[in-house]
Design an enzyme around this catalytic site. Structure first.
Site, PDB file in Angstrom:
ATOM      1  N   HIS A  90      -8.438   0.981  -3.891  1.00 25.24           N
ATOM      2  CA  HIS A  90      -9.354   0.725  -2.773  1.00 25.24           C
ATOM      3  C   HIS A  90     -10.055   2.033  -2.423  1.00 25.24           C
ATOM      4  O   HIS A  90      -9.518   2.673  -1.813  1.00 25.24           O
ATOM      5  CB  HIS A  90      -8.800  -0.018  -1.802  1.00 25.24           C
ATOM      6  N   HIS A 131      -1.274  -1.224  -4.299  1.00 25.04           N
ATOM      7  CA  HIS A 131      -2.435  -1.140  -3.640  1.00 25.04           C
ATOM      8  C   HIS A 131      -2.463   0.507  -3.470  1.00 25.04           C
ATOM      9  O   HIS A 131      -1.723   1.036  -2.512  1.00 25.04           O
ATOM     10  CB  HIS A 131      -2.513  -1.895  -2.605  1.00 25.04           C
ATOM     11  N   MET A 169      -9.431   7.666   0.225  1.00 23.24           N
ATOM     12  CA  MET A 169      -9.905   7.929   1.262  1.00 23.24           C
ATOM     13  C   MET A 169     -10.610   9.305   1.247  1.00 23.24           C
ATOM     14  O   MET A 169      -9.936  10.278   0.504  1.00 23.24           O
ATOM     15  CB  MET A 169      -9.256   8.010   2.535  1.00 23.24           C
ATOM     16  N   MET A 193     -12.212   3.859  -0.459  1.00 20.37           N
ATOM     17  CA  MET A 193     -12.839   4.138   0.965  1.00 20.37           C
ATOM     18  C   MET A 193     -13.464   5.447   0.855  1.00 20.37           C
ATOM     19  O   MET A 193     -13.272   6.485   1.526  1.00 20.37           O
ATOM     20  CB  MET A 193     -11.928   3.893   2.008  1.00 20.37           C
ATOM     21  N   ASP A 211      -4.701   3.578  -1.599  1.00 19.61           N
ATOM     22  CA  ASP A 211      -6.021   3.582  -0.857  1.00 19.61           C
ATOM     23  C   ASP A 211      -6.655   4.940  -1.051  1.00 19.61           C
ATOM     24  O   ASP A 211      -5.963   5.900  -0.486  1.00 19.61           O
ATOM     25  CB  ASP A 211      -5.395   3.399   0.754  1.00 19.61           C
ATOM     26  N   MET A 262     -10.972  -6.397   5.306  1.00 25.03           N
ATOM     27  CA  MET A 262     -10.391  -5.545   6.105  1.00 25.03           C
ATOM     28  C   MET A 262     -10.241  -6.176   7.571  1.00 25.03           C
ATOM     29  O   MET A 262     -11.093  -6.632   8.249  1.00 25.03           O
ATOM     30  CB  MET A 262     -11.353  -4.172   6.536  1.00 25.03           C
ATOM     31  N   SER A 273       0.866  -1.398  -0.027  1.00 27.76           N
ATOM     32  CA  SER A 273       0.029  -0.006  -0.053  1.00 27.76           C
ATOM     33  C   SER A 273       0.705   1.420  -0.137  1.00 27.76           C
ATOM     34  O   SER A 273       1.600   1.630   0.911  1.00 27.76           O
ATOM     35  CB  SER A 273      -0.861   0.077   1.232  1.00 27.76           C
ATOM     36  N   ASP A 295      -6.605  -6.679   4.261  1.00 31.17           N
ATOM     37  CA  ASP A 295      -6.037  -5.469   4.138  1.00 31.17           C
ATOM     38  C   ASP A 295      -5.909  -4.960   5.638  1.00 31.17           C
ATOM     39  O   ASP A 295      -6.928  -4.732   6.184  1.00 31.17           O
ATOM     40  CB  ASP A 295      -6.676  -4.634   3.255  1.00 31.17           C
TER      41      ASP A 295
END
Ligand code: DX5
Ligand code: ZN
Length: 231
Positions: A70, A37, A41, A72, A39, A141, A12, A177
């Site tokens: 990913h 990966h 957010m 979120m 992330d 998660m 990540s 993750d």
């Protein structure tokens, strides 16, 4: 991409140097990362803010392997097209991000990208039974999302076993993750996971100027995971 259940390590970049993503991505790939990966957010679904589609598009030319995005964020549907355009190979949305998970996954598939569904630690495996045929990956998660470097939540191991049984012989990856280390990797690999995200455990001790520790960390996690898989 052909499907297999061999162990894949997905560092990540949340744990990378935020002023140097291009060289960080190159460094982890040269050191053996299978996927990258990313992330995303939004400061709303999770209490942190990271990358808009423009940032992700800027990462794309540096990724030679597989860009695993990913999300979120909530709502998620209005942004799927933008992250697809940014060059994601896989787009993962959270089951908790909105009331219409089935529609969200259909929207991801409609972009031609691979689709993942993510489950927070407080969400049961059974929640995604009705959408399993729409996805290429389930992301479990093992921390509450928002930050790197948190402690692994043990109940994710049993959830992984349950999801593995639910998947049966369908070509669906299981990704873990949060809190993946040499200690926790064998537990989730034994339970049926094949894609291991690791932020702090990969980037620890290294840098773009000294990338060898990234390789040592990736190899150590991979070997620990593979040793956990029953013959
Ligand atoms: C957490 C993110 C993770 C995180 C993992 O919200 O989804 O990908 O960066 O970091 P570590 O491996 O440090 O727990
Ligand atoms: Zn993640």
């Amino acid at each position: 991409m052909s499907f297999d259940r061999s162990i894949k390590i997905a560092p990540s970049i949340l744990s990378a140097d935020f002023a140097d993503f291009g060289r960080e991505i190159q460094a982890i790939e040269e050191q053996g990362a299978d996927w990258v990966h990313v992330d995303v957010m939004d400061g709303h679904f999770v209490p942190n803010l990271t990358f808009g589609p423009t940032a992700v598009a800027a990462f794309r030319p540096h990724v030679r392997t597989f860009m695993d995005v990913h999300l979120m964020i909530a709502p998620v549907d209005p942004y799927i097209e933008a992250y697809a355009q940014a060059g994601a190979d896989m787009i993962t949305a959270h089951a908790e991000a909105g009331p219409h998970l089935h529609r969200t996954l259909q929207a991801i598939k409609a972009t031609g990208k691979m689709a993942g569904v993510a489950l927070n630690p407080g969400t049961t495996a059974e929640t995604i039974g009705p959408v399993l045929d729409l996805v290429d990956m389930v992301l479990i998660m093992t921390v509450n999302p928002g930050f790197g470097g948190q402690k692994f939540i043990q109940s994710g191991v049993e959830k992984t076993q349950t999801i593995r049984r639910m998947i049966g012989d369908r070509p669906i990856h299981i990704q873990i993750d949060g809190g993946v280390t040499v200690e926790t990797a064998p537990l989730v690999a034994a339970a049926g996971a094949d894609v291991l995200v690791a932020g702090s455990a990969v980037f620890r001790g290294g840098s773009v100027a000294n990338p060898a520790p990234y390789g040592q960390n990736i190899r150590a996690i991979r070997e620990a995971a593979e040793a956990g898989i029953p013959c």
